[in-house]
Motif scaffolding. Structure first.
Motif, PDB file in Angstrom:
ATOM      1  N   ALA A  26      46.107  39.549  32.825  1.00 50.64           N
ATOM      2  CA  ALA A  26      45.950  40.860  33.455  1.00 50.64           C
ATOM      3  C   ALA A  26      44.894  40.808  34.561  1.00 50.64           C
ATOM      4  O   ALA A  26      43.968  39.987  34.539  1.00 50.64           O
ATOM      5  N   ARG A  27      45.044  41.688  35.516  1.00 56.15           N
ATOM      6  CA  ARG A  27      44.040  41.839  36.571  1.00 56.15           C
ATOM      7  C   ARG A  27      42.827  42.588  36.016  1.00 56.15           C
ATOM      8  O   ARG A  27      42.918  43.280  34.993  1.00 56.15           O
ATOM      9  N   MET A  28      41.705  42.454  36.699  1.00 56.86           N
ATOM     10  CA  MET A  28      40.493  43.158  36.288  1.00 56.86           C
ATOM     11  C   MET A  28      39.699  43.581  37.517  1.00 56.86           C
ATOM     12  O   MET A  28      39.318  42.742  38.343  1.00 56.86           O
ATOM     13  N   MET A  29      39.470  44.869  37.646  1.00 58.79           N
ATOM     14  CA  MET A  29      38.628  45.403  38.711  1.00 58.79           C
ATOM     15  C   MET A  29      37.180  45.392  38.220  1.00 58.79           C
ATOM     16  O   MET A  29      36.868  45.921  37.153  1.00 58.79           O
ATOM     17  N   VAL A  30      36.308  44.770  38.992  1.00 56.69           N
ATOM     18  CA  VAL A  30      34.895  44.687  38.632  1.00 56.69           C
ATOM     19  C   VAL A  30      34.113  45.680  39.482  1.00 56.69           C
ATOM     20  O   VAL A  30      34.200  45.660  40.713  1.00 56.69           O
ATOM     21  N   VAL A  31      33.383  46.568  38.811  1.00 53.93           N
ATOM     22  CA  VAL A  31      32.511  47.520  39.502  1.00 53.93           C
ATOM     23  C   VAL A  31      31.081  47.221  39.069  1.00 53.93           C
ATOM     24  O   VAL A  31      30.712  47.437  37.917  1.00 53.93           O
ATOM     25  N   ALA A  32      30.296  46.656  39.978  1.00 54.81           N
ATOM     26  CA  ALA A  32      28.901  46.314  39.720  1.00 54.81           C
ATOM     27  C   ALA A  32      28.034  47.191  40.614  1.00 54.81           C
ATOM     28  O   ALA A  32      28.049  47.027  41.837  1.00 54.81           O
ATOM     29  N   GLY A  33      27.319  48.130  40.020  1.00 57.11           N
ATOM     30  CA  GLY A  33      26.657  49.143  40.837  1.00 57.11           C
ATOM     31  C   GLY A  33      27.727  49.981  41.512  1.00 57.11           C
ATOM     32  O   GLY A  33      28.545  50.607  40.847  1.00 57.11           O
ATOM     33  N   SER A  34      27.734  49.951  42.837  1.00 51.76           N
ATOM     34  CA  SER A  34      28.792  50.662  43.577  1.00 51.76           C
ATOM     35  C   SER A  34      29.755  49.697  44.259  1.00 51.76           C
ATOM     36  O   SER A  34      30.649  50.128  44.989  1.00 51.76           O
ATOM     37  N   GLN A  35      29.587  48.383  44.009  1.00 51.67           N
ATOM     38  CA  GLN A  35      30.439  47.374  44.629  1.00 51.67           C
ATOM     39  C   GLN A  35      31.704  47.149  43.801  1.00 51.67           C
ATOM     40  O   GLN A  35      31.646  47.064  42.577  1.00 51.67           O
ATOM     41  N   ILE A  36      32.825  47.048  44.467  1.00 49.57           N
ATOM     42  CA  ILE A  36      34.125  46.872  43.808  1.00 49.57           C
ATOM     43  C   ILE A  36      34.713  45.526  44.207  1.00 49.57           C
ATOM     44  O   ILE A  36      34.739  45.170  45.392  1.00 49.57           O
ATOM     45  N   ASP A  37      35.185  44.785  43.206  1.00 52.83           N
ATOM     46  CA  ASP A  37      35.762  43.464  43.456  1.00 52.83           C
ATOM     47  C   ASP A  37      37.038  43.319  42.636  1.00 52.83           C
ATOM     48  O   ASP A  37      37.124  43.815  41.508  1.00 52.83           O
ATOM     49  N   ASP A  38      38.028  42.654  43.177  1.00 52.74           N
ATOM     50  CA  ASP A  38      39.300  42.445  42.487  1.00 52.74           C
ATOM     51  C   ASP A  38      39.315  41.049  41.879  1.00 52.74           C
ATOM     52  O   ASP A  38      39.318  40.050  42.597  1.00 52.74           O
ATOM     53  N   ARG A  39      39.343  40.998  40.566  1.00 52.54           N
ATOM     54  CA  ARG A  39      39.346  39.724  39.854  1.00 52.54           C
ATOM     55  C   ARG A  39      40.424  39.748  38.774  1.00 52.54           C
ATOM     56  O   ARG A  39      41.316  40.591  38.782  1.00 52.54           O
ATOM     57  N   GLY A  40      40.323  38.824  37.821  1.00 56.67           N
ATOM     58  CA  GLY A  40      41.254  38.762  36.704  1.00 56.67           C
ATOM     59  C   GLY A  40      40.489  38.645  35.398  1.00 56.67           C
ATOM     60  O   GLY A  40      39.316  38.248  35.385  1.00 56.67           O
ATOM     61  N   VAL A  41      41.143  38.974  34.290  1.00 54.31           N
ATOM     62  CA  VAL A  41      40.491  38.910  32.991  1.00 54.31           C
ATOM     63  C   VAL A  41      39.982  37.497  32.699  1.00 54.31           C
ATOM     64  O   VAL A  41      38.911  37.317  32.108  1.00 54.31           O
ATOM     65  N   ARG A  42      40.703  36.483  33.159  1.00 56.44           N
ATOM     66  CA  ARG A  42      40.275  35.105  32.907  1.00 56.44           C
ATOM     67  C   ARG A  42      38.984  34.734  33.643  1.00 56.44           C
ATOM     68  O   ARG A  42      38.375  33.703  33.343  1.00 56.44           O
ATOM     69  N   ASP A  43      38.567  35.576  34.597  1.00 56.11           N
ATOM     70  CA  ASP A  43      37.300  35.340  35.304  1.00 56.11           C
ATOM     71  C   ASP A  43      36.090  35.796  34.499  1.00 56.11           C
ATOM     72  O   ASP A  43      34.948  35.580  34.920  1.00 56.11           O
ATOM     73  N   LEU A  44      36.308  36.442  33.362  1.00 62.09           N
ATOM     74  CA  LEU A  44      35.210  37.056  32.622  1.00 62.09           C
ATOM     75  C   LEU A  44      34.065  36.095  32.292  1.00 62.09           C
ATOM     76  O   LEU A  44      32.896  36.460  32.442  1.00 62.09           O
ATOM     77  N   PRO A  45      34.322  34.850  31.861  1.00 58.55           N
ATOM     78  CA  PRO A  45      33.199  33.963  31.563  1.00 58.55           C
ATOM     79  C   PRO A  45      32.268  33.740  32.756  1.00 58.55           C
ATOM     80  O   PRO A  45      31.052  33.577  32.574  1.00 58.55           O
ATOM     81  N   ALA A  46      32.818  33.751  33.968  1.00 64.24           N
ATOM     82  CA  ALA A  46      31.985  33.550  35.157  1.00 64.24           C
ATOM     83  C   ALA A  46      31.297  34.825  35.616  1.00 64.24           C
ATOM     84  O   ALA A  46      30.354  34.768  36.413  1.00 64.24           O
ATOM     85  N   LEU A  47      31.740  35.970  35.114  1.00 68.35           N
ATOM     86  CA  LEU A  47      31.188  37.255  35.546  1.00 68.35           C
ATOM     87  C   LEU A  47      30.065  37.736  34.647  1.00 68.35           C
ATOM     88  O   LEU A  47      29.320  38.645  35.020  1.00 68.35           O
ATOM     89  N   LEU A  48      29.942  37.145  33.452  1.00 68.16           N
ATOM     90  CA  LEU A  48      28.863  37.495  32.539  1.00 68.16           C
ATOM     91  C   LEU A  48      27.807  36.396  32.553  1.00 68.16           C
ATOM     92  O   LEU A  48      27.984  35.360  33.184  1.00 68.16           O
ATOM     93  N   ARG A  49      26.714  36.637  31.851  1.00 70.59           N
ATOM     94  CA  ARG A  49      25.599  35.688  31.834  1.00 70.59           C
ATOM     95  C   ARG A  49      25.476  35.025  30.461  1.00 70.59           C
ATOM     96  O   ARG A  49      25.821  35.617  29.439  1.00 70.59           O
ATOM     97  N   LYS A  50      24.958  33.821  30.467  1.00 70.96           N
ATOM     98  CA  LYS A  50      24.623  33.170  29.208  1.00 70.96           C
ATOM     99  C   LYS A  50      23.648  34.062  28.445  1.00 70.96           C
ATOM    100  O   LYS A  50      22.664  34.542  28.997  1.00 70.96           O
TER     101      LYS A  50
END
Length: 343
Positions: A26-50
């Motif tokens: 599935a696709r995943m829209m990332v909203v960080a603060g007021s910034q919007i980025d088009d990603r995918g669910v499989r990108d989640l490990p790279a979008l979070l922090r250790k």
């Protein structure tokens, strides 16, 4: 606040009738603060922090949709909340044709007796016989797909798996915690490899989650109660994540609502085993969560109010306009969003 502030136009073709296959495609829209980025669910490990921790709801959806008859009248029943071993609070279609004491005949010889009407707009129902109600539901019930899907196609065998998350363990929900539908064992392995932990809690999602907000002002809306549990060991581990600088990312609004219900004014998550009616609207001060992964919600719904409270109304109106323009798929079987407030 005025409910119409949370309205937006959604083309009907944006409503997903089947999930992505495989689930984590599935696709995943990332909203960080007021910034919007088009990603995918499989990108989640790279979008979070250790050190971050995803928090899942391990409730399991039961076949809570029943079709029956009271005499010659057709009656539709959706179980809402368990009251006892054989008693349930339910919503009834054609409720005017059902009176307290009436016998309702369902499929496969399953029968129930109607009880009194309740203040939440439904009534109580007592299942007859000695067999466990769980077995009766397996015989006579169907998966309770949301109205915006069920009105467009019938429930079928695929939904038995599609509408259940990989974490489903504690039977009792009448709606799936749908953000977790996107997760697969391979995605969980990738998250673990990136140093991202996960925990589970239980909130038995009720049918009230589908009900529209009929009030003109949010102060006049009454939430339906749902039962949830966070045990002491889980609460301790979640508090330790934040103490070590990690973020708690709720997977789904159900996980978020239970976490916020269990957290005190100082931000400490306490053990919890009770009902919650928490209603989160803009102005709410979040105490437990640092982010939310969730699907796209209905206009004027309590869940769109919740995400607007987390990210800001203007930000979420802009994000949803972007999602619609970019062809994201909405609702239970739709795409995901990852919401990370600026604080």
């Amino acid at each position: 606040m005025r409910v119409d502030l949370f309205d937006f136009d959604l083309p009907s073709e944006r409503i997903a009738l089947r999930p992505a296959s495989p689930r984590d495609a599935a696709r995943m829209m990332v909203v960080a603060g007021s910034q919007i980025d088009d990603r995918g669910v499989r990108d989640l490990p790279a979008l979070l922090r250790k050190g971050d921790c995803l928090v899942f709801n391990d409730t399991r959806v039961i076949p809570a949709q029943l079709e029956g008859r009271r005499g010659e009248a057709k009656v539709g029943v959706t179980l809402h909340k368990r009251l006892g071993p054989r008693d349930w609070q339910v919503f009834v279609r054609n409720a005017k044709r059902v009176r307290p004491g009436d016998l309702i005949d369902f499929a496969a010889g399953v029968q129930a007796r109607a009880g009194e009407r309740d203040t939440d707009g439904g009534m109580t129902l007592a299942f007859l016989g000695e067999e466990p109600v769980e077995l009766l539901l397996e015989r006579a019930g169907q998966m309770p797909l949301p109205p915006y899907i069920a009105s467009k196609r019938p429930t079928d065998a695929r939904d038995q798996d599609d509408y259940q998350t990989m974490f489903a363990r504690e039977a009792g929900a009448v709606a799936a915690p749908t953000a977790a539908l996107h997760f697969t064992p391979s995605l969980m392995d990738a998250l673990a490899g990136a140093g991202i932990a996960h925990e589970t809690l239980t909130l038995h999602v009720g049918a009230g989650t589908f009900l529209p907000v009929k009030a003109d002002d949010t102060s006049d809306h009454r939430m339906h109660a749902e039962w949830g549990r966070i045990d002491a060991a889980t609460a301790d581990r979640l508090n330790a994540v934040r103490a070590h600088g990690g973020r708690l990312i709720a997977v789904g609004t159900t996980s978020l609502r239970l976490l916020e219900s269990a957290t005190d004014e100082q931000g400490t998550i306490r053990p919890f085993a009770d009902e919650t009616r928490i209603f989160i609207t803009p102005g709410y001060r979040f105490r437990a969560v640092d982010g939310l992964m969730t699907n796209f919600h209905l206009p004027r719904s309590t869940l769109f109010m919740l995400v607007s409270a987390l990210m800001g109304m203007e930000t979420m109106q802009a994000a949803y306009a972007h999602a619609i323009a970019q062809g994201y798929r909405f609702y239970s079987y739709g795409d995901a969003s990852l919401l990370l407030p600026a604080r």
